[in-house]
Design a protein around this motif. Sequence first.
Motif, PDB file in Angstrom:
ATOM      1  N   UNK A 148       8.288  -4.347  11.933  1.00 55.09           N
ATOM      2  CA  UNK A 148       8.076  -4.678  10.527  1.00 55.09           C
ATOM      3  C   UNK A 148       6.947  -5.695  10.462  1.00 55.09           C
ATOM      4  N   UNK A 149       5.930  -5.382   9.668  1.00 58.87           N
ATOM      5  CA  UNK A 149       4.791  -6.277   9.520  1.00 58.87           C
ATOM      6  C   UNK A 149       4.634  -6.614   8.039  1.00 58.87           C
ATOM      7  N   UNK A 150       3.563  -7.248   7.684  1.00 59.86           N
ATOM      8  CA  UNK A 150       3.389  -7.674   6.294  1.00 59.86           C
ATOM      9  C   UNK A 150       2.696  -6.630   5.441  1.00 59.86           C
ATOM     10  N   UNK A 151       2.264  -5.515   6.058  1.00 59.95           N
ATOM     11  CA  UNK A 151       1.596  -4.480   5.289  1.00 59.95           C
ATOM     12  C   UNK A 151       0.537  -3.761   6.101  1.00 59.95           C
ATOM     13  N   UNK A 152      -0.247  -2.922   5.419  1.00 59.37           N
ATOM     14  CA  UNK A 152      -1.211  -2.074   6.107  1.00 59.37           C
ATOM     15  C   UNK A 152      -2.278  -2.862   6.868  1.00 59.37           C
ATOM     16  N   UNK A 159       3.830  -0.561 -17.352  1.00 56.57           N
ATOM     17  CA  UNK A 159       3.931  -1.239 -16.058  1.00 56.57           C
ATOM     18  C   UNK A 159       4.081  -0.191 -14.966  1.00 56.57           C
ATOM     19  N   UNK A 160       3.262  -0.304 -13.920  1.00 58.63           N
ATOM     20  CA  UNK A 160       3.290   0.628 -12.793  1.00 58.63           C
ATOM     21  C   UNK A 160       3.684  -0.144 -11.537  1.00 58.63           C
ATOM     22  N   UNK A 161       4.767   0.272 -10.907  1.00 57.40           N
ATOM     23  CA  UNK A 161       5.285  -0.442  -9.740  1.00 57.40           C
ATOM     24  C   UNK A 161       4.831   0.225  -8.451  1.00 57.40           C
ATOM     25  N   UNK A 162       4.520  -0.616  -7.461  1.00 54.87           N
ATOM     26  CA  UNK A 162       4.212  -0.134  -6.125  1.00 54.87           C
ATOM     27  C   UNK A 162       4.795  -1.112  -5.121  1.00 54.87           C
ATOM     28  N   UNK A 163       4.797  -0.710  -3.859  1.00 54.38           N
ATOM     29  CA  UNK A 163       5.415  -1.521  -2.812  1.00 54.38           C
ATOM     30  C   UNK A 163       4.409  -2.537  -2.292  1.00 54.38           C
ATOM     31  N   UNK A 164       4.812  -3.787  -2.256  1.00 54.53           N
ATOM     32  CA  UNK A 164       3.948  -4.845  -1.717  1.00 54.53           C
ATOM     33  C   UNK A 164       3.572  -4.515  -0.279  1.00 54.53           C
TER      34      UNK A 164
END
Length: 559
Positions: free
Chosen positions: A229-233, A380-385
């Motif tokens: 698990x990391x902080x993102x791309x 509002x459009x949601x996406x994954x941090x």
Amino acid sequence: MSRSPGARVRAATALLVVAVAAAGCGPSDPSAEAGSSTLVAYTGQSGDYQINFNPFAPTSIGGGGTIFQTLFFYNVLRDAEPTPRLGAEFAWNEDGTQLSITLRDGVTWSDGEEFTADDVVFTLDMIAKHQGMNSTGYAGRAEAVDDTHVVVRFDRASFLDGPSVLGRTYIVPEHEWKDIADPAVAVVEDPVGTGPYLLEEFKPQAFTFKANPTYWGGEPAVKRVRYLSLSGNQSGTAALGAGQIDWQTGPVPEVRDVGKNYPGYRAGITHANQIALVTCSSTALGCRGPQTDPAVRQAIYHAIDRAQTNALAFENTGSDISPGFLLPDRDGDLISDDLRNRTAPMRPDPTKAQQILEGAGYAKGPDGIYARNGEPVSLTLSTVAGWTDYITAVDAIGRQLRQVGIELTQQQVSWNEFVDSRDRGAFELIIDSLYQGPAPDPYYLYNYFFSTAQTAAVGAKPGPNAGRFSDPQVDQALDALKLLDPTDTAARQPHLDTIQTRIEQVMPYIPVLTQGTISVYHDAKFTGWPTDPDLYASPAVWAHPDNAEVLLRLRPTGK
């Protein structure tokens, strides 16, 4: 002065190595890991893992195919015969109302208990009893003839149920699962399976599978698989530069130069899933907001600059998407001639978008935003941090929509928050991808995402149809398709036409692009990866049960 991807990676490498070592994820010296038979994978997980190896739960973090197996493996990327797994062979009767399955003999669960036909019957009965698990509308009646033979009976022709029952139903042990009250959402911390891997260790920052020494197919050559698990791309990209990851699926800067920027690695791009703006679409099922109006959805469709979004967010790895949600490359012959657009326009048409809104009674206010009855078209459009490609895409789309008088606010949330709001219908728009079914047939995607049987009212957990789309024309066409032999293309086409044209009109899922799924793998450390022309399984690390097929084929080089 611009900096190369290599420079960005080197700048982040020192911090990443410290973080990986602190997470208990192996040595900080990449060369020490490179000489082992441990494969380090990154699925794009952003933030800590929350343990759950229930293959049916929406919060599952793994185990499908690796711990829990299906009866057969179907490759959705090509038309090939299914590969036996827990099943040995199967056959249909002539009218498609009875499926006979012969099971593999001599299989044991990882706790030593014998695997039998009773486990298969228990699993199928469990799915039939719990709507939240029944993503395909399975309505069969399973019976154990003896320990190695199962018969599934249907009230009507059900050929299309075959790949779902055989290739996407993870068989679980009756002796472990019989007392679980709600298996659709239960948290499984100590999974007992028949697959090639066992859970060795779990930490929020990483978990590790180890090879199952009693696996019926023989102990895998890849002895451990560690999921980080990391902080993102961006952290994933840095990890590649540090040599800390052997397999990753997600955006990588200058992907077409992976071999030069990351020596020893290769990349593959597949086009199987469609990126869409998922709308909570049905007021009858409790959705609220401007996106419930098909005119707003159509205006958004025409306002998106897909070419610009592809370049900014996806390095031009995305490809054309059909508003009828067939894959242009795989299903080109099936795309309806009745569609207004065979594929979604790559360039925007602001004039058309505004005409659609004004024709539906919207007027532009002094702030430049359209409104009707005092309600602005503000969404509002949601996406994954941490999902940087989707975040960049939403930024671009927000600017594009503003130009036609639609206000879009981006909301970044954790994965678990994303899943929770999606399942409760507590959203206006989310960006996600629509996945294919258990076989290379568009029926399955339609049945997942456009069937009334796969949705629920806001507040209740749906099947895959999170858009809360319900339409009698589509339901009737799906019912008709289920009764037909899947090889009878002439009889099927009118029903496929009905589905495509109807969803283009109503558009509960606003098409963006067919996603170019990028997988990067350490070819110098492991051989046997799925590549052209032998795409024996999806190369995406998060694809299951495909990832298990890949792990079984890989061989460490010792480098």
